[in-house]
Design a protein around this motif. Structure first.
Motif, short mmCIF file in Angstrom:
data_model
loop_
_atom_site.label_atom_id
_atom_site.label_comp_id
_atom_site.label_asym_id
_atom_site.label_seq_id
_atom_site.Cartn_x
_atom_site.Cartn_y
_atom_site.Cartn_z
N LEU A 154 18.83 8.74 1.62
CA LEU A 154 19.97 8.96 1.06
C LEU A 154 20.23 7.93 -0.37
O LEU A 154 19.11 7.36 -0.50
N GLN A 155 20.99 8.48 -1.15
CA GLN A 155 20.96 8.00 -2.45
C GLN A 155 21.01 6.48 -2.67
O GLN A 155 20.11 5.90 -3.63
N ARG A 156 21.54 5.65 -2.04
CA ARG A 156 21.71 4.19 -2.28
C ARG A 156 20.27 3.58 -1.92
O ARG A 156 19.82 2.57 -2.43
N ALA A 157 19.54 4.32 -0.88
CA ALA A 157 18.20 3.91 -0.44
C ALA A 157 17.34 4.33 -1.36
O ALA A 157 16.31 3.25 -1.94
N GLN A 158 17.33 5.43 -1.78
CA GLN A 158 16.46 6.00 -2.85
C GLN A 158 16.40 5.00 -4.00
O GLN A 158 15.52 4.34 -4.85
N GLU A 159 17.33 4.71 -4.67
CA GLU A 159 17.76 3.90 -5.71
C GLU A 159 17.38 2.30 -5.57
O GLU A 159 16.97 1.78 -6.58
N SER A 160 17.46 2.07 -4.36
CA SER A 160 17.13 0.56 -3.94
C SER A 160 15.32 0.52 -3.90
O SER A 160 14.63 -0.60 -3.93
N ALA A 161 14.85 1.59 -3.58
CA ALA A 161 13.46 1.73 -3.67
C ALA A 161 12.75 1.87 -5.05
O ALA A 161 11.52 1.51 -5.25
N ALA A 162 13.74 2.21 -5.92
CA ALA A 162 13.07 2.42 -7.23
C ALA A 162 12.37 1.28 -7.78
O ALA A 162 11.32 1.21 -8.52
N GLU A 207 4.34 5.47 -5.34
CA GLU A 207 5.28 6.71 -4.84
C GLU A 207 6.46 6.63 -3.84
O GLU A 207 6.11 5.94 -2.98
N ILE A 208 7.64 6.80 -4.19
CA ILE A 208 8.64 6.71 -3.21
C ILE A 208 8.40 7.93 -2.15
O ILE A 208 8.70 9.14 -2.77
N ARG A 209 8.21 7.64 -0.94
CA ARG A 209 7.90 8.54 0.17
C ARG A 209 9.01 8.79 0.87
O ARG A 209 9.73 7.93 1.55
N THR A 210 9.77 9.96 0.85
CA THR A 210 11.05 10.03 1.47
C THR A 210 11.03 10.34 3.07
O THR A 210 9.93 11.13 3.56
N ALA A 246 0.94 -1.38 -0.12
CA ALA A 246 -0.13 0.03 0.09
C ALA A 246 0.75 1.12 0.08
O ALA A 246 0.41 2.36 -0.40
N ALA A 247 2.07 1.20 0.45
CA ALA A 247 2.89 2.32 0.45
C ALA A 247 4.46 1.89 0.40
O ALA A 247 4.81 0.90 1.04
N LEU A 248 5.20 2.89 -0.01
CA LEU A 248 6.72 2.70 -0.03
C LEU A 248 7.36 3.92 0.42
O LEU A 248 7.37 5.06 -0.12
N TYR A 249 8.28 3.53 1.30
CA TYR A 249 9.09 4.58 2.12
C TYR A 249 10.71 4.39 1.87
O TYR A 249 11.07 3.34 1.83
#
Length: 218
Positions: free
Chosen positions: A58-66, A75-78, A51-54
């Motif tokens: 940090l860049q390595r986490a954002q890229e891993s969430a992609a 949507e990636i919620r920071t 239902a949600a993605l957080y």
């Protein structure tokens, strides 16, 4: 309705040829292998009702969430509270462990491993992580939630909900690259008792771990 499950996902392998303890230093991104690891983690939960993605900022986490965002249309919620802790070893290349005793300039940093004296207190990391989980769970309106973070913060949640001491040997952590640690909320607990319990731990990138280099965590 709260989320049925919270999945804490560690990022994949980072491109770090110099073996830097990167901590919160910007610019450390996933390697090609790390991107494959992140994709394997997302594939592992294919078909689940996410239902949600957080993600940590940090860049390595954002890229891993992609890959999760792509696979599940989320949507990636920071979420700043998922970030790596601060630490005084950041930017160096010293191996964390007993060998630090050979480097006198580090002695003031390691005087209290129970807090720890080299960075953000374990209790602070556990508290902010569980607060982030609380908010994500409450806002999910059912379904499951993925939260991409880092090794030490995830281990703090593992230990806190199990009622273990938060201090530990960093070399003995059970949290491999792109691993998934899953928790469910306990609705009725005694005051002061953990309100979550761990229900699963998976290593979807097992086939890739033998080729991976896991440095940079303290």
């Amino acid at each position: 309705m709260a989320a049925s499950l919270i999945h804490l996902v560690r990022h994949g392998e980072v491109f770090n040829p110099d073996g830097v303890l990167y901590g919160r230093i910007p610019g450390f991104h996933l390697s090609e292998l790390g991107a494959s690891m992140a994709a394997a983690a997302a594939d592992h939960l294919a078909g689940r009702p996410l239902a949600a993605l957080y993600s940590s900022p940090l860049q390595r986490a954002q890229e891993s969430a992609a890959p999760w965002a792509s696979a599940f249309g989320l949507e990636i919620r920071t979420e700043d509270r998922l970030i790596e802790p601060t630490n005084k070893f950041e930017g160096g290349t010293l191996e964390f462990g007993p060998s630090l005793l050979r480097h006198p300039h580090t002695w003031p940093w390691i005087v209290n491993p129970f807090k720890p004296s080299w960075g953000e207190p374990f209790a602070s990391v556990a508290a902010r992580m569980i607060a982030a989980i609380d908010d994500a769970s409450a806002g999910a309106d059912g379904g499951e939630v993925v939260m991409v973070s880092h090794q030490m913060p995830i281990v703090m949640v593992q230990r806190a909900v199990a009622g273990k001491k938060l201090w530990h040997d960093p070399r003995q952590r059970r949290c491999t690259l792109s691993s998934i640690t899953s928790f469910e909320r306990i609705d009725q607990v005694a005051p002061g008792s953990p309100r979550y319990r761990e229900v699963d731990y998976q290593e979807p990138a097992t086939a890739l771990l033998a080729r991976a280099v896991d440095t940079g965590a303290v």
